[in-house]
Write a protein that holds these residues in place. Structure first.
Motif, PDB file in Angstrom:
ATOM      1  N   SER A   1      -9.469 -25.393  -7.005  1.00  0.00           N
ATOM      2  CA  SER A   1     -10.725 -26.657  -6.898  1.00  0.00           C
ATOM      3  C   SER A   1     -10.700 -27.240  -8.234  1.00  0.00           C
ATOM      4  CB  SER A   1     -11.669 -26.208  -6.280  1.00  0.00           C
ATOM      5  OG  SER A   1     -12.601 -25.640  -7.184  1.00  0.00           O
ATOM      6  N   LEU A   2     -11.332 -28.249  -8.229  1.00  0.00           N
ATOM      7  CA  LEU A   2     -11.774 -29.098  -9.425  1.00  0.00           C
ATOM      8  C   LEU A   2     -12.916 -28.118 -10.388  1.00  0.00           C
ATOM      9  CD1 LEU A   2     -12.359 -32.717  -8.170  1.00  0.00           C
ATOM     10  CD2 LEU A   2     -10.359 -31.952  -9.371  1.00  0.00           C
ATOM     11  N   LEU A   3     -13.600 -26.982  -9.753  1.00  0.00           N
ATOM     12  CA  LEU A   3     -14.188 -26.231 -10.458  1.00  0.00           C
ATOM     13  C   LEU A   3     -13.605 -25.203 -10.977  1.00  0.00           C
ATOM     14  CD1 LEU A   3     -17.353 -26.292  -7.748  1.00  0.00           C
ATOM     15  CD2 LEU A   3     -17.011 -27.633  -9.720  1.00  0.00           C
ATOM     16  N   ASP A   4     -12.878 -24.766 -10.376  1.00  0.00           N
ATOM     17  CA  ASP A   4     -12.124 -23.401 -10.821  1.00  0.00           C
ATOM     18  C   ASP A   4     -10.992 -22.930  -9.932  1.00  0.00           C
ATOM     19  OD1 ASP A   4     -13.293 -22.316  -8.370  1.00  0.00           O
ATOM     20  OD2 ASP A   4     -15.113 -21.782  -9.406  1.00  0.00           O
ATOM     21  N   THR A   5     -10.424 -21.911 -10.536  1.00  0.00           N
ATOM     22  CA  THR A   5      -9.196 -21.296  -9.821  1.00  0.00           C
ATOM     23  C   THR A   5      -9.502 -19.768  -9.463  1.00  0.00           C
ATOM     24  OG1 THR A   5      -7.469 -22.814 -10.633  1.00  0.00           O
ATOM     25  CG2 THR A   5      -6.892 -20.628  -9.964  1.00  0.00           C
ATOM     26  N   SER A   6      -9.481 -19.495  -8.209  1.00  0.00           N
ATOM     27  CA  SER A   6      -9.747 -18.019  -7.994  1.00  0.00           C
ATOM     28  C   SER A   6      -8.325 -17.444  -7.025  1.00  0.00           C
ATOM     29  CB  SER A   6     -10.820 -17.869  -6.940  1.00  0.00           C
ATOM     30  OG  SER A   6     -10.707 -18.482  -5.681  1.00  0.00           O
ATOM     31  N   LEU A   7      -8.421 -16.032  -7.333  1.00  0.00           N
ATOM     32  CA  LEU A   7      -7.077 -15.259  -6.879  1.00  0.00           C
ATOM     33  C   LEU A   7      -7.754 -14.026  -6.003  1.00  0.00           C
ATOM     34  CD1 LEU A   7      -4.179 -14.472  -6.377  1.00  0.00           C
ATOM     35  CD2 LEU A   7      -4.351 -13.489  -8.557  1.00  0.00           C
ATOM     36  N   PHE A   8      -7.289 -13.909  -5.049  1.00  0.00           N
ATOM     37  CA  PHE A   8      -7.873 -12.557  -4.235  1.00  0.00           C
ATOM     38  C   PHE A   8      -6.847 -11.751  -3.533  1.00  0.00           C
ATOM     39  CE2 PHE A   8      -9.539 -10.115  -0.708  1.00  0.00           C
ATOM     40  CZ  PHE A   8     -10.312  -9.178  -1.452  1.00  0.00           C
ATOM     41  N   LEU A   9      -6.386 -10.753  -3.839  1.00  0.00           N
ATOM     42  CA  LEU A   9      -5.233  -9.991  -3.146  1.00  0.00           C
ATOM     43  C   LEU A   9      -5.878  -8.373  -2.764  1.00  0.00           C
ATOM     44  CD1 LEU A   9      -2.463 -10.225  -5.967  1.00  0.00           C
ATOM     45  CD2 LEU A   9      -2.769 -11.275  -3.937  1.00  0.00           C
ATOM     46  N   GLU A  10      -5.408  -8.308  -1.536  1.00  0.00           N
ATOM     47  CA  GLU A  10      -5.637  -6.902  -0.979  1.00  0.00           C
ATOM     48  C   GLU A  10      -4.411  -5.989  -0.474  1.00  0.00           C
ATOM     49  OE1 GLU A  10      -8.360  -6.872   2.106  1.00  0.00           O
ATOM     50  OE2 GLU A  10      -7.170  -8.675   3.166  1.00  0.00           O
ATOM     51  N   ALA A  11      -4.344  -4.737  -0.387  1.00  0.00           N
ATOM     52  CA  ALA A  11      -3.217  -4.198   0.211  1.00  0.00           C
ATOM     53  C   ALA A  11      -3.477  -2.600   0.321  1.00  0.00           C
ATOM     54  CB  ALA A  11      -2.004  -4.173  -1.146  1.00  0.00           C
ATOM     55  N   PRO A  12      -2.600  -2.091   1.181  1.00  0.00           N
ATOM     56  CA  PRO A  12      -2.923  -0.832   1.697  1.00  0.00           C
ATOM     57  C   PRO A  12      -2.382   0.278   0.767  1.00  0.00           C
ATOM     58  CG  PRO A  12      -1.041  -1.562   3.021  1.00  0.00           C
ATOM     59  CD  PRO A  12      -1.701  -2.781   2.062  1.00  0.00           C
ATOM     60  N   VAL A  13      -2.941   1.144   0.765  1.00  0.00           N
ATOM     61  CA  VAL A  13      -2.368   2.300  -0.316  1.00  0.00           C
ATOM     62  C   VAL A  13      -2.094   3.852   0.460  1.00  0.00           C
ATOM     63  CG1 VAL A  13      -2.716   3.722  -2.617  1.00  0.00           C
ATOM     64  CG2 VAL A  13      -3.510   1.425  -2.560  1.00  0.00           C
ATOM     65  N   GLY A  14      -1.124   3.802   1.262  1.00  0.00           N
ATOM     66  CA  GLY A  14      -1.015   4.885   2.225  1.00  0.00           C
ATOM     67  C   GLY A  14      -1.466   4.590   3.465  1.00  0.00           C
ATOM     68  N   PRO A  15      -1.766   5.339   4.418  1.00  0.00           N
ATOM     69  CA  PRO A  15      -2.394   5.398   5.619  1.00  0.00           C
ATOM     70  C   PRO A  15      -3.922   5.250   5.655  1.00  0.00           C
ATOM     71  CG  PRO A  15      -1.407   7.377   5.499  1.00  0.00           C
ATOM     72  CD  PRO A  15      -1.205   6.655   4.409  1.00  0.00           C
ATOM     73  N   ASP A  16      -4.582   5.782   4.616  1.00  0.00           N
ATOM     74  CA  ASP A  16      -5.910   6.094   4.606  1.00  0.00           C
ATOM     75  C   ASP A  16      -6.664   5.424   3.441  1.00  0.00           C
ATOM     76  OD1 ASP A  16      -5.835   7.630   6.719  1.00  0.00           O
ATOM     77  OD2 ASP A  16      -5.149   9.477   5.209  1.00  0.00           O
ATOM     78  N   ALA A  17      -6.061   4.401   2.684  1.00  0.00           N
ATOM     79  CA  ALA A  17      -6.642   3.970   1.480  1.00  0.00           C
ATOM     80  C   ALA A  17      -6.098   2.608   1.197  1.00  0.00           C
ATOM     81  CB  ALA A  17      -6.270   4.567   0.233  1.00  0.00           C
ATOM     82  N   ALA A  18      -7.015   1.735   0.679  1.00  0.00           N
ATOM     83  CA  ALA A  18      -6.603   0.171   0.311  1.00  0.00           C
ATOM     84  C   ALA A  18      -7.147  -0.186  -1.008  1.00  0.00           C
ATOM     85  CB  ALA A  18      -6.997  -0.595   1.400  1.00  0.00           C
ATOM     86  N   ILE A  19      -7.017  -1.222  -1.587  1.00  0.00           N
ATOM     87  CA  ILE A  19      -7.190  -1.561  -3.001  1.00  0.00           C
ATOM     88  C   ILE A  19      -7.127  -3.198  -2.674  1.00  0.00           C
ATOM     89  CG2 ILE A  19      -4.807  -1.805  -3.992  1.00  0.00           C
ATOM     90  CD1 ILE A  19      -6.302  -0.823  -6.381  1.00  0.00           C
TER      91      ILE A  19
END
Length: 872
Positions: A359-377
């Motif tokens: 946007s005209l104010l800022d740039t943001s990034l967000f990522l998420e992913a599983p780490v095996g069957p019982d974890a995520a980051i």
């Protein structure tokens, strides 16, 4: 010796080596017998192995002697089987173990002799039936949400072909990963149909080829691609007098908030409008420092970056915002105003996903992913370039230039792990950094009392939070939360002013919830907080405080304080019970004990909340409680304040009702009163300290009262509309130390009205509007000025504190959103227009050098924020 000897011929039934049936009665019974012997226990003879191997069968006729008790006395072979195989021996050995029901003659049991045919017959093994061939999977597919690639589980998929009586069809359901399969479908064309709820139907066809497997991936578009379509796993029961929970995906597109969820809080009742450029949160007339900001129950120093346009935590990391304007639970403390608690998102990604927002104010990034069957980051980051926006918005004739324009960073890292069903672990690290440098072309024109022409300010913090939750059952739960971080705040000028606060903070929370009975639940915990402080201050003594018309203190006389490694420990404990005696009544008594290490004082805060569901649509509510907080650091410093100050106190009283006439429509009305005691207030008194008379500067003799009414009418998403009306009517008054008259608080706003709504249009268009009307800000008039010959400047003569208001504030904001849904990602475009009709809203009063003329300080003019957002 036998009394009677009879010979009986019995025809034995066919006997198999694995077992035999009882023989039938004799075909020619002896005339002297009243009852024939009956075989009761049969013993199977082992089949000779050699005969079995050669497939040889045989019959051995035996002569068996049976006594009067039915026992076998002797066995002889009358007709042997084939010699050399062991048939005779096996038959004799088995017959010797027979047991009979005795024969009778004249009503008396008598011994008899009978013949018995023992047949050895080979069992014919059943004919082997070839197992049917395994089914062949020749058509498989994957159902994903168009744009987000989220799997669609539990969807019925139908394949069919033909018409009328020749029509054939089969069904399958997608699994948790969105996969489905069909087996042994005939070659040729098959039509495919899937109609998941809330999605456009899938209608297509596939051509199956003999001997080949057909695989397909179908992207199905949601009927409504908007932020209100969220999964609610559980509704948190209302336990407070006033609590508003805002789901992040529900409020991302509120007009005027520039896509920032936390900014939407300023549209709720009881929250005052803050001046343009301020990131404060003002609740029910209290000062900003009276309201505490938390992230997952851990205190953080600020909610917004410089300018107040962006919060320090982005939307991707937030699940919801809990806002308590008063009478909050004993779980929270060290505050006399309100509570804002930012709840981090619960990670459950199926695949790599996220968003990029520019946007005209800022740039943001967000990522998420599983780490095996019982974890995520998950990972998030943001960088501003607001300097370009300000260059367009700030008029050219303002005598202020940016050496370093306001800029901010923030970053986040979130990891979640569920090692076992009863255990969950979450690690969160986040922080922000802000900096600005200003140069004044003519400092005297901007501020008649200015003594510097350059200013540098910076604010930063970070937190690391580790949470372990143990919930072995629905009746018991323990949550341990450990956090560590740093707060740094500072500014300096070329006039020698310096303010540098560096705090290393740690907070430990352990909370236990135990349901002792269906009508009684206890919650108790520890909340230990400490700061390790390094400070350096070089300022005039006094500074600007609540009610001051201008900066207090002689800028020519600077006082210096420097300290390193000061430790301040503030432990607390709390307990509360949730009682449901029946008839829709919920009673929550609570108690919190705080020890303020910096002050050396301990406080005891009793609290009580009552909710009563009078009917299905009506709920009455009320609460009363005591709350304490510490004064500012400078106010308890021996140089700049009074080290003998105690904590400030506030009694909260609330009474209200909730009404829900329709599932999507609710109204919440609350009357409130706050009795503020032991407020830190300026004083002219002097005290003896170290044998000298010194000014006391501050004491705890201030009093305050805030009272009013709040109304929130909320229309949840229904018929493509979402919005609310909020209104607050309040009065905040204060009586300073040594005064007998009441005056208005700096942050009093009598009327606060907000109307906002968002409407969903076809083709993934959304439009929204917000209109606000707020009483003008308070100001202390200047009734005259005198020339100070030493400084050659005019010093103002203030009138009655906060006795006037600037003009009322009103503003219209609009927002338009459009989304394009592609197979594996979504493109969104938005335009947020603030102050559409370019209202010149007054924020305060600005004077010339000798205070003979004044004009209104105006807020920002029309501001257009354009942005692009890609989700995947």
């Amino acid at each position: 010796m036998r009394a009677t000897t009879l010979t009986v011929l019995l025809l034995a039934a066919a006997v198999r080596s694995a077992g035999a049936e009882d023989p039938p009665p004799a075909s020619e019974p002896a005339s002297d017998l009243d009852k024939l012997p009956v075989l009761q226990t049969f013993v199977a003879a082992p089949y000779p192995e050699q005969a079995k191997a050669e497939g040889l069968e045989a019959t051995v006729v035996l002569l068996i002697d049976i006594d009067a008790e039915g026992q076998v006395e002797g066995v002889a072979v009358l007709e042997p089987g084939p010699p050399g195989y062991g048939f005779d021996e096996a038959a004799v050995a088995a017959a010797q173990q027979f047991v009979f029901e005795p024969a009778e003659a004249g009503g008396v049991a008598v011994p008899v002799q009978l013949t018995y045919r023992y047949r050895f017959i080979l069992e014919t093994p059943p004919a082997e039936v070839a197992p049917p061939p395994p089914p062949v999977e020749n058509f498989a597919g994957l159902l994903l949400e168009r744009g987000t690639r989220t799997p669609l589980p539990g969807v019925r998929v139908t394949v069919f072909r033909g018409e009328g009586e020749e029509a054939r069809g089969f069904e399958a359901f997608s699994d948790r990963d969105g996969r489905f399969a069909f087996f042994d479908l005939e070659p040729g064309a098959w039509r495919v149909l899937a109609e998941p709820d809330g999605f456009f139907p899938l209608r297509t066809s596939e051509e199956l080829v003999a001997g080949e497997k057909t695989e397909a991936t179908y992207f199905i578009e949601r009927v409504s691609q908007n932020p209100y379509d969220v999964l609610v796993e559980a509704v948190r029961p209302r336990k407070e007098v006033s609590r508003t929970t805002l789901a992040t995906r529900e409020i991302e597109k509120i007009p005027g908030a520039a896509g920032d969820p936390l900014a939407v809080v300023q549209n709720l009742p009881s929250v005052a409008r803050v001046p343009t450029g301020s990131g404060d949160v003002i609740v029910r007339g209290s000062a900003p420092e009276d309201t505490r900001i938390f992230a997952d129950g851990v205190e953080i120093p600020v909610a917004f970056h410089f300018g107040g346009l962006r919060s320090v935590v982005p939307a991707g990391l937030l699940e919801a915002i809990d806002f308590y304007p008063g009478n909050f639970s004993a779980y929270y403390g060290r505050a006399t105003g309100g509570i804002l608690d930012l709840r981090s998102v619960r990670l459950a990604p199926e695949d790599l996903g996220g968003y990029v927002d520019v946007s005209l104010l800022d740039t943001s990034l967000f990522l998420e992913a599983p780490v095996g069957p019982d974890a995520a980051i998950a990972f998030g980051a943001r960088r501003s370039y607001i300097d370009g926006v300000l260059a367009l918005a700030v008029p050219d004739d303002v005598p202020v230039g940016f050496v370093t324009a306001p800029r901010y960073y923030d970053g986040q890292l979130l990891f979640s792990w569920r090692p076992a069903p009863a255990h969950s672990v979450t690690a969160l690290i986040f922080g922000s950094d802000d900096q600005v440098k200003l140069a004044f072309d003519n400092a005297g024109e901007t501020n008649p009392q200015a003594v510097f022409s350059r200013l540098q300010a910076r604010s930063s913090f970070y937190r690391s939070i580790l949470t372990w939750r143990y919930a072995p059952s629905e009746r018991f739960e323990n949550e341990l939360r450990l956090s560590a971080g740093r707060n740094w705040l500072g500014f300096s000028t070329n006039g020698g002013f310096l303010f540098d606060l560096n705090f290393y903070t740690n907070q430990t929370r352990n909370t236990v919830r135990w349901q002792l009975h269906d009508r009684l639940t206890l919650r108790a915990g520890l909340d230990v907080f400490f700061n390790l402080a390094d400070t350096e201050i070089r300022l005039p003594r006094g500074g600007s405080k609540e009610g001051d018309p201008a900066a207090v203190g002689d800028a020519r006389q600077l006082f210096s304080v420097r300290s390193e490694g000061e430790l301040f420990l503030s432990p607390a404990a709390f307990v509360e019970a949730e009682l449901t005696p029946g008839a829709g009544l919920t009673v929550i008594p609570g108690l919190r004990v705080d020890h303020f290490g910096r002050l050396g004082e301990t406080t005891l805060d009793p609290r009580l909340t009552v909710r009563w569901a009078l009917a299905e649509q009506w709920t009455a509510k009320g609460g009363v409680g005591l709350f304490h907080q510490e004064p500012f650091f400078d106010e308890t410093d021996a140089t700049f304040g009074n080290p003998a100050l105690g904590p400030e106190a506030a009694w909260h009283y609330s009474l209200g009702a909730e009404y829900r006439p329709l599932p999507f429509l609710s109204a919440d009305a609350t009357l409130f009163y706050k009795d503020l005691r032991a407020l830190v207030s300026r004083t002219d008194r002097v005290v003896e300290r170290d044998g000298q008379l010194v000014p006391l500067l501050y004491d705890n003799r201030g009093r305050g009262r805030v009272y009013g009414a709040e109304l929130l009418v909320r229309h949840e998403l229904s018929r493509n509309f979402f919005g609310w009306l909020s209104y607050s009517l309040s009065r905040a008054e204060r009586r300073d130390s040594g005064s007998r008259s009441w005056r208005l608080f700096d942050f009093d706003q009598t009327h606060i009205l907000t109307l906002l709504g968002t409407y969903r249009l076809p083709e993934n268009w959304e439009v929204g509007a917000r209109w606000r009307l707020v009483s003008g800000n308070l100001t202390t008039p200047v009734v005259g000025a005198v020339l100070n010959a030493d400084t050659d400047t005019y010093e103002p003569i203030p009138g009655r504190v906060n006795s006037e208001r600037v003009g009322a504030f009103h503003q219209l904001d609009l927002r338009v959103d459009k989304r394009w849904i592609y197979e594996s990602w979504i493109l969104g475009v938005y335009l947020d227009l603030q102050n559409v009709y370019n209202r010149a809203n007054p924020e305060g009063v600005q004077y010339n050098y000798d205070y003979s003329q004044s004009e209104a300080q105006q807020g920002l003019p029309l501001l257009a924020i354009f942005g692009l957002r890609a989700e995947f």
